[in-house]
Write a protein that holds these residues in place. Structure first.
Motif, PDB file in Angstrom:
ATOM      1  N   UNK A  75      -8.806  16.886  -9.841  1.00  0.00           N
ATOM      2  CA  UNK A  75      -9.458  16.388  -8.837  1.00  0.00           C
ATOM      3  C   UNK A  75      -9.251  14.805  -8.399  1.00  0.00           C
ATOM      4  N   UNK A  76      -9.279  14.142  -9.437  1.00  0.00           N
ATOM      5  CA  UNK A  76      -9.283  12.527  -9.200  1.00  0.00           C
ATOM      6  C   UNK A  76      -7.806  12.095  -8.816  1.00  0.00           C
ATOM      7  N   UNK A  77      -6.611  13.110  -9.331  1.00  0.00           N
ATOM      8  CA  UNK A  77      -5.176  12.825  -8.872  1.00  0.00           C
ATOM      9  C   UNK A  77      -4.992  13.261  -7.532  1.00  0.00           C
ATOM     10  N   UNK A  78      -5.499  14.498  -7.289  1.00  0.00           N
ATOM     11  CA  UNK A  78      -5.292  14.815  -5.870  1.00  0.00           C
ATOM     12  C   UNK A  78      -6.060  14.106  -4.846  1.00  0.00           C
ATOM     13  N   UNK A  79      -7.263  13.654  -5.370  1.00  0.00           N
ATOM     14  CA  UNK A  79      -7.970  12.694  -4.120  1.00  0.00           C
ATOM     15  C   UNK A  79      -7.153  11.452  -4.081  1.00  0.00           C
ATOM     16  N   UNK A  80      -6.539  10.893  -5.170  1.00  0.00           N
ATOM     17  CA  UNK A  80      -5.909   9.574  -5.018  1.00  0.00           C
ATOM     18  C   UNK A  80      -4.778   9.697  -4.271  1.00  0.00           C
ATOM     19  N   UNK A  81      -4.191  10.862  -4.299  1.00  0.00           N
ATOM     20  CA  UNK A  81      -2.871  11.071  -3.602  1.00  0.00           C
ATOM     21  C   UNK A  81      -3.339  11.110  -2.214  1.00  0.00           C
ATOM     22  N   UNK A  82      -4.145  11.843  -1.914  1.00  0.00           N
ATOM     23  CA  UNK A  82      -4.640  12.108  -0.466  1.00  0.00           C
ATOM     24  C   UNK A  82      -4.865  10.831   0.162  1.00  0.00           C
TER      25      UNK A  82
END
Length: 123
Positions: free
Chosen positions: A85-92
């Motif tokens: 979740x943290x990775x995906x949120x950061x990419x977004x």
């Protein structure tokens, strides 16, 4: 010469995933992401974006070797979030920021072009 071809730094080989996810078996809510064909530019920006998330306890990256064109990003989160979740949120979030910068540059660039055209017609 023994140097690899330049395109090998950027082109992901067929059958290779751009991003691979590996859960840490020793630490809860920790994982490693291997990102192919990237370097310090993406690694540092992603690390800094991950540090903005209050649920991220640790975020870091490393380049295994200068001739291996990949980075390994390690993320450890609190129980309120997962590394994915943290990775995906950061990419977004980075995608939104870059689109905002791009739009601002395009507005500025079109304004400079209009000003230049006005100057040319006045002379």
């Amino acid at each position: 010469m023994n140097a690899p071809d330049r395109y090998e730094r950027f082109v992901v080989p067929e059958g290779t995933k751009k991003v691979a996810y590996e859960r840490d078996t020793k630490i809860i809510n920790a994982a490693s992401f291997t990102i192919e064909r990237e370097d310090h530019t993406v690694g540092n920006v992603l690390r800094m974006q991950l540090h903005r998330d209050p649920n991220v306890l640790f975020a870091g990256y490393k380049l295994p070797h200068p001739l291996q064109y990949k980075i390994i990003v390690r993320i450890h989160t609190s129980s309120q979030s997962s590394p994915m979740q943290a990775y995906n949120q950061s990419i977004n979030d980075l995608d939104k920021e870059l689109n905002y910068l791009k739009a601002g540059f395009e507005v500025w660039n079109s304004g400079v072009f209009i000003f230049f055209m006005m100057m040319v017609t006045l002379t």
